[in-house]
Design an enzyme around this catalytic site. Structure first.
Site, PDB file in Angstrom:
ATOM      1  CD  GLU A   1      -3.002  -0.993   2.239  1.00 47.36           C
ATOM      2  OE1 GLU A   1      -3.071   0.055   2.892  1.00 47.36           O
ATOM      3  OE2 GLU A   1      -3.790  -1.933   2.380  1.00 47.36           O
TER       4      GLU A   1
ATOM      5  CD  GLU B   1      -3.435  -5.901   4.251  1.00 47.20           C
ATOM      6  OE1 GLU B   1      -4.279  -5.053   4.620  1.00 47.20           O
ATOM      7  OE2 GLU B   1      -2.226  -5.675   4.213  1.00 47.20           O
TER       8      GLU B   1
END
Ligand code: GCO
Length: 449
Positions: free
Chosen positions: A162, A352
């Protein structure tokens, strides 16, 4: 529905679980400094001890085995390995990961290794961090070392996790470490350097092991068509892949350079005044060919057609939200992977997905979390729908294997399949952990509670 050999896993990240912040020669990270020296994290909490996974990893791996995980996504702490970020190596740090990886392999759990999940070496931050023109090379040195060290044991690598978060939250709005609020010109420079770092690391890993599978895990903002009409689909994609506002969050901005080798033109125009200098070589490095697209998806934003007009939908009053205040939108795990697969044409791994809830130990000594079971089951169904329509999905990782430090929100948010008592360090498998065992054993067929 799910392919054979599907990677059913769970994930965590070094800073969020390891603790041992000064043990065995580890250097400091930006999160160590910010959490210890400011009141930045909820209730002044820190990752100094966290889940003490550094000392309790054997027990944790036994729990993973008990749940039947096929894969575990961990991250390496860069300053544990290079206390100053480059140069001097801390053997004891490497030894820890050796032991952890050995233990996973002995228990038939495939390790997926993320190189950078935000615990940036403090010493490199002092040298300008991601703004320093040498920062991509520092990361390359680190990637090369760990690739050499673990080449015979690690098949799956994720370079950076990220980048949107550590760049936008960390360098632009100051809500994550290193808590900077830089002007756009600097933010874009940091971003560009982090993408270069990603590319150099991907290449370094492949140079060591051409058979390694290397991916990247950007976070996606998924917009999804509420009624699935073609107009809604078009609009959802427009919001994800075109520059419609000033925010840096647009998916394509972080994904096109990596998968297409160029920044989206509409964004380049918008940020014209602030763009860093970019050479041809840069884009070639950034778009070093990858093996999979890692997506972290927790929720999505609906778009819908109302009276002939397509608008960003509002969640109905009273609709379900998690403890993060994120809406429960399982459709995001159908449309997100589908859109990313269509556009970037890489196998998808859901790196995730999960939910924070207010869990506690009940009178019977167990942690009953029906909300998590319901949440995961709805999301997995939607992922299965994508799979059955031909989207190539190779794995799914629940965030998280255990409760942990949710960055600036501290230990208040519990995402785990395993409950952690932070006082005693006792671990209790939640109902969802037992349920996940059955999901894994039936390869996703039995999602019943
Ligand atoms: C992220 C990080 C995780 C978080 C999780 C829940 O995606 O933000 O990878 O470290 O803990 O996503 O917010």
């Amino acid at each position: 529905m799910f392919p054979k050999n599907f990677y059913w896993g769970a994930a965590a990240a070094s800073y969020q679980i390891e603790g041992a912040w000064k043990e065995d020669g580890k250097g400091l990270s930006v999160w160590d400094v910010v959490s210890n020296e400011t009141d930045f994290v909820y209730e002044g909490q820190t990752g100094n001890i966290a889940c003490d996974h550094y000392n309790r990893y054997e027990k944790d791996v036994q729990i993973m085995r008990e749940i039947g995980l096929k894969a575990y996504r961990l991250s390496l702490s860069w300053p544990r390995i290079f206390p100053e970020g480059t140069g001097r190596i801390n053997q004891k740090g490497l030894d820890f990961y050796d032991r952890l990886i050995e233990s996973l392999l002995e228990n038939n759990i495939e390790p997926f290794v993320t190189l950078f999940h935000w615990d940036y070496p403090w010493e490199l931050f002092l040298k300008g961090g991601w703004l320093n023109p040498d920062s991509p090379k520092w990361f390359e040195e680190y990637a090369n070392l760990v690739a050499e060290r673990f080449v015979d044991r690690i098949k799956y690598w994720i370079t950076i996790n990220e980048p949107q978060c550590f760049i936008i939250l960390g360098h632009q709005d100051g809500s994550h470490a290193p808590a900077l609020k830089l002007p756009m010109r600097a933010v874009l420079q940091a971003m560009h350097n982090s993408l270069l770092a990603h590319g150099l690391a991907a290449r370094a890993i492949k140079d060591v092991d051409s058979k390694a599978k290397v991916g990247y895990a950007p976070v996606g903002t998924t917009f999804y068509p509420k009624n699935g009409t073609s107009k809604e689909i078009e609009f959802a994609k427009k919001l994800m892949f075109e520059k419609n506002d000033d925010s840096l969050w647009t998916d394509a901005w972080w994904m096109d350079p990596v998968f297409f080798g160029k920044y989206p033109e509409d964004g380049v125009k918008k940020y014209e005044k602030y763009m860093p200098e970019i050479s041809e070589d840069d884009m070639q490095i950034i778009s070093y060919p990858l093996d999979f697209f890692g997506c972290n998806i927790y929720h999505g934003i609906p778009v819908e057609e109302i009276d002939g007009e397509i608008v960003v939908g509002k969640a109905p009053v009273g609709s379900p939200k998690t403890d993060m205040n994120w809406p429960v939108t399982p459709e995001a795990l159908y449309w997100g992977p589908k859109f990313f697969y269509e556009r970037y044409k890489k196998p998808i791994i859901v790196t995730e997905n999960g939910v924070a809830l207010k869990d506690w130990v009940m009178e019977d000594g167990k942690v009953h979390d029906p909300g998590r079971i319901d949440f995961l089951s709805r999301y997995i169904k939607q992922l299965g729908r994508a799979v059955s329509e031909g989207v190539k999905v190779e794995g799914y990782f629940v965030w998280s294997i255990m409760d942990n430090l949710e960055w600036a929100q501290g230990y208040e948010k519990r995402f785990g399949l395993v409950y952690i008592d932070y006082e005693s360090q006792e671990r209790i498998i939640k109902d969802s952990g037992h349920w996940y065992k059955k999901v894994i054993a039936t390869n996703g067929k039995d999602l019943s509670y």
